[in-house]
Design a protein around this motif. Sequence first.
Motif, PDB file in Angstrom:
ATOM      1  N   GLY A  64       0.775  -1.162  -0.092  1.00 39.83           N
ATOM      2  CA  GLY A  64       0.125  -0.021  -0.126  1.00 39.83           C
ATOM      3  C   GLY A  64       0.852   1.183   0.024  1.00 39.83           C
ATOM      4  O   GLY A  64       0.591   2.234  -0.647  1.00 39.83           O
ATOM      5  N   ARG A  65       1.877   1.219   0.857  1.00 40.99           N
ATOM      6  CA  ARG A  65       2.708   2.364   0.812  1.00 40.99           C
ATOM      7  C   ARG A  65       3.508   2.750  -0.557  1.00 40.99           C
ATOM      8  O   ARG A  65       3.553   3.820  -0.722  1.00 40.99           O
ATOM      9  N   VAL A  66       3.772   1.600  -1.186  1.00 45.94           N
ATOM     10  CA  VAL A  66       4.714   1.737  -2.210  1.00 45.94           C
ATOM     11  C   VAL A  66       3.759   2.265  -3.430  1.00 45.94           C
ATOM     12  O   VAL A  66       3.972   3.109  -4.121  1.00 45.94           O
ATOM     13  N   ILE A  67       2.525   1.548  -3.690  1.00 44.07           N
ATOM     14  CA  ILE A  67       1.402   2.044  -4.540  1.00 44.07           C
ATOM     15  C   ILE A  67       1.179   3.619  -4.419  1.00 44.07           C
ATOM     16  O   ILE A  67       0.863   4.129  -5.060  1.00 44.07           O
ATOM     17  N   GLY A  68       1.143   4.065  -2.886  1.00 42.02           N
ATOM     18  CA  GLY A  68       0.688   5.281  -2.619  1.00 42.02           C
ATOM     19  C   GLY A  68       1.747   6.108  -2.981  1.00 42.02           C
ATOM     20  O   GLY A  68       1.613   7.514  -3.718  1.00 42.02           O
ATOM     21  N   THR A  69       3.081   6.010  -3.054  1.00 43.65           N
ATOM     22  CA  THR A  69       4.160   6.741  -3.421  1.00 43.65           C
ATOM     23  C   THR A  69       4.083   6.992  -4.879  1.00 43.65           C
ATOM     24  O   THR A  69       4.118   8.103  -5.521  1.00 43.65           O
TER      25      THR A  69
END
Length: 434
Positions: free
Chosen positions: A140-145
């Motif tokens: 989720g964090r990488v997709i968010g970035t």
Amino acid sequence: MSRSTPAASPAPTARGRRLPLVMALACGVTVANAYFPQAITPLIARSLEVSDGTAATLATLTQLGYAVGIFLLVPLGDRLPRRPLITVLLVVTSLALLIAGLAPGTGLLLAAGTLVGLATVVPQILLPMAAGLVEPERRGRVIGTLQAGLIGGILLARAFGGVLGEHLGWRAPYLVAAVLTALLAVVLCAILPTTVPAVRDGYPELLADTLRMLHREKELHRSVVFQITLFGGFSAAWTAVALLITGPRYDMGTQAVGVLALVGAGAMFLAPAAGNWVDRYGSDRVNLWCVAGGLAAAGVLAVGALGGTAGLVALAAGLLLIDVAVQCGQVANQARIFALRPEAHSRLNTGYMTCSFLGASAGSWLGVRAYTHFGWWAVCALIALTVASPIATYLVGGRGRRTAGTAPEIAITSEPAEPSSNPLSLRHPSEDTR
């Protein structure tokens, strides 16, 4: 079904930790090519002596071309090495932008704009590429970035197009974008990691599998419904607001549209936070928050029909709200689909994004028609109706489940694998040999 074997992954490197930021920047620069035409349609109409509706068709065809390109080209990310695929697509996009910027009339401009949309699908190859290189609890964090870069490019594109077009003419954004895209092709060719194709299926089978997944994968279908409606409302708002701002109610230039876009660009800073919310609360809950934000945005945007300072403030606030809703919803939806089949990330994203941009194209078309025939109030009503429609899907499809990805990620290849050179991977090598 494609044969596959697990591939080993190296330990994280400093380059690997920085690479998501570079990929996010690439997403923003590339996707901007499909969106800056929305801000310059009034300039095109005046310069080429066509109606606003005809000029606005350029934005619709560019988005439609983007949807077609996603369906036809993004599945190749599961079949071909991604670095050369991305480089070729960027070169084609740069040439199409150059042709559009030099087009003498609407016919060639519309054709080149469609080709721009068709080829500028690089972000939809980069997103599944990044999602497959990190452990599930960080997905989720990488997709968010990367999504922050994507939505930033969508929103800042309007500022880029509006300001540059106002001062240098409508051709300038196309020519500058052609140069930037060519430079990006060189940079990504140099820094992207080498990847091994996930499958060796033929091209027709890749497309057929994409359609099958749209039919069979329930979670993919839910993500599509949530996004197609919210993104449709988003596109209706941004396409029609350029006509409202440059029309008799406000009588301002396209530069004002660019300023509004700068306000809305603040939404991109919430993408990493949205990724954390998805990792913690699950995709369904974040989706419902986004629906609520979209409905609130429709109500606030309606005040923009009053004109004056109060109307401008309402437009800025409403556009910011709907931008945030789309941004966070996109992170939630892609976290949901990337948890399904590791070897099919590109095809899953193909089905999802094709439907999403078909919704965006429909939203742009309906937004222009609603504004032309009934005014800004009708556009706001259209946004409210489309945004609210996924609620039934949530109620029917399993309320309260945590749908963010939790399954372990395993790299897939159709040949006996050699050690991967992907610097983004943060998994320990032993995890890939279980």
